[in-house]
Write a protein that holds these residues in place. Structure first.
Motif, PDB file in Angstrom:
ATOM      1  N   LYS A  10      32.317  28.096  39.356  1.00  0.00           N
ATOM      2  CA  LYS A  10      32.485  28.928  40.048  1.00  0.00           C
ATOM      3  C   LYS A  10      33.205  27.135  41.266  1.00  0.00           C
ATOM      4  O   LYS A  10      32.583  26.383  40.590  1.00  0.00           O
ATOM      5  CB  LYS A  10      32.460  29.289  41.620  1.00  0.00           C
ATOM      6  CG  LYS A  10      31.923  30.643  40.846  1.00  0.00           C
ATOM      7  CD  LYS A  10      31.097  31.637  41.342  1.00  0.00           C
ATOM      8  CE  LYS A  10      29.929  31.176  41.250  1.00  0.00           C
ATOM      9  NZ  LYS A  10      29.030  32.059  42.335  1.00  0.00           N
ATOM     10  N   PRO A  11      35.113  26.972  41.448  1.00  0.00           N
ATOM     11  CA  PRO A  11      36.129  27.988  41.649  1.00  0.00           C
ATOM     12  C   PRO A  11      36.825  28.092  40.685  1.00  0.00           C
ATOM     13  O   PRO A  11      37.996  27.544  40.755  1.00  0.00           O
ATOM     14  CB  PRO A  11      35.851  27.406  42.964  1.00  0.00           C
ATOM     15  CG  PRO A  11      35.722  26.088  42.760  1.00  0.00           C
ATOM     16  CD  PRO A  11      34.777  25.721  42.162  1.00  0.00           C
ATOM     17  N   ASP A  12      36.358  27.624  38.609  1.00  0.00           N
ATOM     18  CA  ASP A  12      37.147  27.754  38.161  1.00  0.00           C
ATOM     19  C   ASP A  12      38.027  29.175  38.011  1.00  0.00           C
ATOM     20  O   ASP A  12      37.341  30.099  37.735  1.00  0.00           O
ATOM     21  CB  ASP A  12      37.208  27.666  36.697  1.00  0.00           C
ATOM     22  CG  ASP A  12      37.430  27.635  35.819  1.00  0.00           C
ATOM     23  OD1 ASP A  12      38.892  27.560  36.169  1.00  0.00           O
ATOM     24  OD2 ASP A  12      36.990  27.231  34.799  1.00  0.00           O
ATOM     25  N   GLU A  13      38.967  28.814  38.574  1.00  0.00           N
ATOM     26  CA  GLU A  13      40.429  29.940  38.224  1.00  0.00           C
ATOM     27  C   GLU A  13      40.447  30.819  37.130  1.00  0.00           C
ATOM     28  O   GLU A  13      40.991  32.452  37.167  1.00  0.00           O
ATOM     29  CB  GLU A  13      40.957  30.077  39.390  1.00  0.00           C
ATOM     30  CG  GLU A  13      42.224  31.380  39.237  1.00  0.00           C
ATOM     31  CD  GLU A  13      43.437  30.930  40.465  1.00  0.00           C
ATOM     32  OE1 GLU A  13      44.715  31.359  39.663  1.00  0.00           O
ATOM     33  OE2 GLU A  13      43.205  29.556  40.931  1.00  0.00           O
ATOM     34  N   SER A  14      40.351  30.067  36.578  1.00  0.00           N
ATOM     35  CA  SER A  14      40.485  31.350  34.820  1.00  0.00           C
ATOM     36  C   SER A  14      39.621  32.220  34.267  1.00  0.00           C
ATOM     37  O   SER A  14      39.800  32.993  33.830  1.00  0.00           O
ATOM     38  CB  SER A  14      40.395  30.368  34.194  1.00  0.00           C
ATOM     39  OG  SER A  14      38.721  29.358  34.085  1.00  0.00           O
ATOM     40  N   ALA A  15      38.259  32.803  35.120  1.00  0.00           N
ATOM     41  CA  ALA A  15      37.370  33.546  34.835  1.00  0.00           C
ATOM     42  C   ALA A  15      37.600  34.816  35.555  1.00  0.00           C
ATOM     43  O   ALA A  15      37.359  35.210  35.513  1.00  0.00           O
ATOM     44  CB  ALA A  15      35.828  32.793  35.270  1.00  0.00           C
ATOM     45  N   TYR A  16      37.793  34.529  37.262  1.00  0.00           N
ATOM     46  CA  TYR A  16      38.421  35.413  37.550  1.00  0.00           C
ATOM     47  C   TYR A  16      39.645  35.809  37.296  1.00  0.00           C
ATOM     48  O   TYR A  16      40.030  37.666  37.113  1.00  0.00           O
ATOM     49  CB  TYR A  16      39.162  34.675  38.964  1.00  0.00           C
ATOM     50  CG  TYR A  16      37.673  34.233  40.066  1.00  0.00           C
ATOM     51  CD1 TYR A  16      36.711  35.036  40.063  1.00  0.00           C
ATOM     52  CD2 TYR A  16      37.587  32.543  40.004  1.00  0.00           C
ATOM     53  CE1 TYR A  16      35.707  34.277  41.263  1.00  0.00           C
ATOM     54  CE2 TYR A  16      36.583  32.456  41.114  1.00  0.00           C
ATOM     55  CZ  TYR A  16      35.896  33.521  41.336  1.00  0.00           C
ATOM     56  OH  TYR A  16      34.566  32.325  42.080  1.00  0.00           O
ATOM     57  N   ASN A  17      40.799  34.960  36.775  1.00  0.00           N
ATOM     58  CA  ASN A  17      41.658  35.184  35.831  1.00  0.00           C
ATOM     59  C   ASN A  17      42.011  36.931  34.744  1.00  0.00           C
ATOM     60  O   ASN A  17      42.255  37.630  34.117  1.00  0.00           O
ATOM     61  CB  ASN A  17      43.169  34.657  35.567  1.00  0.00           C
ATOM     62  CG  ASN A  17      43.028  34.025  36.923  1.00  0.00           C
ATOM     63  OD1 ASN A  17      44.258  34.712  37.253  1.00  0.00           O
ATOM     64  ND2 ASN A  17      43.659  32.736  36.224  1.00  0.00           N
ATOM     65  N   LEU A  18      40.710  36.264  34.000  1.00  0.00           N
ATOM     66  CA  LEU A  18      39.990  37.312  33.425  1.00  0.00           C
ATOM     67  C   LEU A  18      40.122  38.481  33.935  1.00  0.00           C
ATOM     68  O   LEU A  18      40.777  39.398  33.069  1.00  0.00           O
ATOM     69  CB  LEU A  18      38.822  36.231  32.037  1.00  0.00           C
ATOM     70  CG  LEU A  18      39.420  35.316  31.913  1.00  0.00           C
ATOM     71  CD1 LEU A  18      36.980  34.948  30.923  1.00  0.00           C
ATOM     72  CD2 LEU A  18      40.314  35.079  29.949  1.00  0.00           C
TER      73      LEU A  18
END
Length: 90
Positions: free
Chosen positions: A15-23
């Motif tokens: 976190k806070p890498d947005e790519s994981a949330y987008n998955l």
């Protein structure tokens, strides 16, 4: 009721890498998301921007060691809990 519980360290994203949330947004397009965290510096800024419900976990080793007054609103959770027993999953 929760459909999936994910611990970021267990799936290898930081976190806070947005790519994981987008998955998750792609995988569960019609769902509402909740995130529980204890570090406002990394746990809530991206999910809050994405419209997720952000819940801070209080406790001696958790969120209480931060001075919430020093943080801007983008880093603060929507609510706080003291125990996971407080979660109403019905």
């Amino acid at each position: 009721l929760f459909d999936e519980i994910v611990i970021s360290e267990e799936i290898g994203f930081e976190k806070p890498d947005e790519s994981a949330y987008n998955l998750f947004k792609i995988r569960y397009q019609d769902y509402f998301f909740h995130i529980f965290g204890d570090n406002p510096l990394i746990d809530f800024v991206v999910p809050k921007r994405l419209g997720w419900n952000c819940i801070g976990v209080n406790g001696e080793k958790n969120i209480n060691h931060f001075n919430m007054e020093d943080l801007s609103v983008e880093y603060l959770p929507n609510s706080f809990i003291d125990s996971f027993l407080e979660i109403d999953i019905e």
